[in-house]
Design an enzyme around this catalytic site. Structure first.
Site, PDB file in Angstrom:
ATOM      1  N   HIS A   1       0.867  -1.191   0.000  1.00  0.00           N
ATOM      2  CA  HIS A   1       0.000   0.000   0.000  1.00  0.00           C
ATOM      3  C   HIS A   1       0.901   1.238   0.000  1.00  0.00           C
ATOM      4  CE1 HIS A   1      -3.695  -2.089   2.021  1.00  0.00           C
ATOM      5  NE2 HIS A   1      -3.996  -1.794   0.778  1.00  0.00           N
TER       6      HIS A   1
ATOM      7  N   CYS B   1      -2.159   2.615   9.038  1.00  0.00           N
ATOM      8  CA  CYS B   1      -3.199   1.683   8.588  1.00  0.00           C
ATOM      9  C   CYS B   1      -4.403   1.687   9.522  1.00  0.00           C
ATOM     10  CB  CYS B   1      -2.669   0.258   8.529  1.00  0.00           C
ATOM     11  SG  CYS B   1      -1.261   0.013   7.462  1.00  0.00           S
TER      12      CYS B   1
HETATM   13  N1  ARG Z   1      -3.958  -7.276   6.411  1.00  0.00           N
HETATM   14  C1  ARG Z   1      -4.299  -6.050   5.774  1.00  0.00           C
HETATM   15  C2  ARG Z   1      -4.239  -6.224   4.279  1.00  0.00           C
HETATM   16  O1  ARG Z   1      -3.353  -6.876   3.803  1.00  0.00           O
HETATM   17  C3  ARG Z   1      -3.398  -4.962   6.217  1.00  0.00           C
HETATM   18  C4  ARG Z   1      -3.797  -3.606   5.703  1.00  0.00           C
HETATM   19  C5  ARG Z   1      -2.832  -2.524   6.039  1.00  0.00           C
HETATM   20  N2  ARG Z   1      -3.353  -1.255   5.728  1.00  0.00           N
HETATM   21  C6  ARG Z   1      -2.709  -0.228   5.182  1.00  0.00           C
HETATM   22  N3  ARG Z   1      -3.303   0.916   5.088  1.00  0.00           N
HETATM   23  N4  ARG Z   1      -1.499  -0.362   4.687  1.00  0.00           N
HETATM   24  O2  ARG Z   1      -5.053  -5.718   3.548  1.00  0.00           O
END
Ligand code: ARG
Length: 301
Positions: A186, A289
């Site tokens: 991300h 996150c």
């Molecule tokens: N387990 C989640 C996923 O893989 C983690 C999300 C992390 N969020 C972020 N904004 N980077 O989607």
């Protein structure tokens, strides 16, 4: 340059100036208590269902972040966690909001798809105008507002088509950046927005910190050109999710493991505050996150 004689803007009056001239601005966030947190599937390289998770510890660590925001004078709204949606704690992925408009999320992986409507319901119930997305996008995980520009990540989750869509929804410039390292899937794992708005007198204060190696060459060139004053963090600090942090323009909440980034922030006059979310890192997420910014319209009460 001195801004002492400049009439204060709305942002400046709602903010507190630090001894170093950095301006802490009031924030409104959405968080989700990780009551059902666990790692039961793998959709990023950090997630390993065979490793045990401790939900009570995740809640305690999350609470420390929540308390820190309140202590800084920010507002935090809560969305109810849903049993069976362990990743809902990562509210940054739930949407992207500017001026009271909430562009909903459409998740890439089946495991998280039901979160999209759950967040859109919350936005609607709380007075935001919801735009239901056509394209796959994971909200503020991949869209970051820097000044007037939306930086948009793609490569692992949000699609390039969603970059066009987010631009249409908000009528703002969108800069697409390709992520190339699966650990940084991300955009908010590779870029931290330090000063998101224009300062008093229209002085552009928007600045970022970023991890160069998370981007392809074109992305690196764009970032170098647009943000010559950016903090470039080391690969070591990036690898402990150092960039997955939340700044109010002065206070920057970061992982205690990102020691180099901490020093860089201090040198620039920011106030790093360390909060350990080690348990939530087992799901591949960190401070940012767990934090979605709720940008209301200017006429909101
Ligand atoms: N387990 C989640 C996923 O893989 C983690 C999300 C992390 N969020 C972020 N904004 N980077 O989607």
């Amino acid at each position: 340059m001195s801004t002492q004689n400049t009439a204060p803007t709305v942002e400046a009056t709602a903010a507190t100036a630090s001894p170093t001239g950095r301006i802490a601005q009031h924030r409104r966030y959405l968080m989700c208590r990780p009551e059902f947190f666990t790692v039961s599937y793998t959709i990023n390289p950090w997630m390993e269902p065979a490793n045990p998770t401790d939900t009570a510890k995740a809640v305690r660590q999350w609470q420390a972040l929540y308390d820190a925001y309140l202590a800084l004078g920010h507002e935090v709204e809560l969305i109810d966690p849903i049993d069976g949606l362990p990743d809902m704690v990562y509210t940054a992925n739930g949407g992207f909001l500017i001026d009271g408009i909430a562009y909903g999320a459409k998740f890439r992986f089946d495991e998280r798809v039901p979160e999209g409507p759950a967040f859109m319901d919350w936005f609607r119930d709380n007075g935001y105008d919801v735009v239901v997305p056509r394209e796959v996008n994971e909200g503020e995980g991949d869209f970051l507002l820097v000044g007037d520009t939306i930086l948009a990540g793609t490569g692992f989750r949000s699609t390039g088509d969603s970059h066009r869509e987010v631009g249409e929804v908000f009528g703002r410039e969108v800069v697409s950046l390709n992520l190339v390292d699966p650990r940084f899937y991300h955009l908010d794992t590779a870029i931290a927005v330090l000063d998101p708005v224009e300062g008093p007198g229209g002085v552009e204060r928007a600045n970022i910190a970023y991890l160069e190696h998370a981007f392809d060459e074109r992305g690196q060139a764009i970032l170098a050109e647009r943000y010559p004053d950016a903090i470039r963090v080391s690969d070591d600090d990036g690898a402990v999710f150092g960039l997955n942090s939340a700044s109010d323009g002065y206070n920057v909440i970061i992982s205690p493991r990102a020691t180099g980034f901490e020093a860089q922030l201090r040198e620039r006059g920011y106030n790093p505050i360390k909060i350990d979310l080690s348990e939530l890192l087992l799901g591949g997420g960190g401070i940012k996150c767990c934090t979605l910014e709720l940008r209301r319209g200017t006429d909101a009460p």
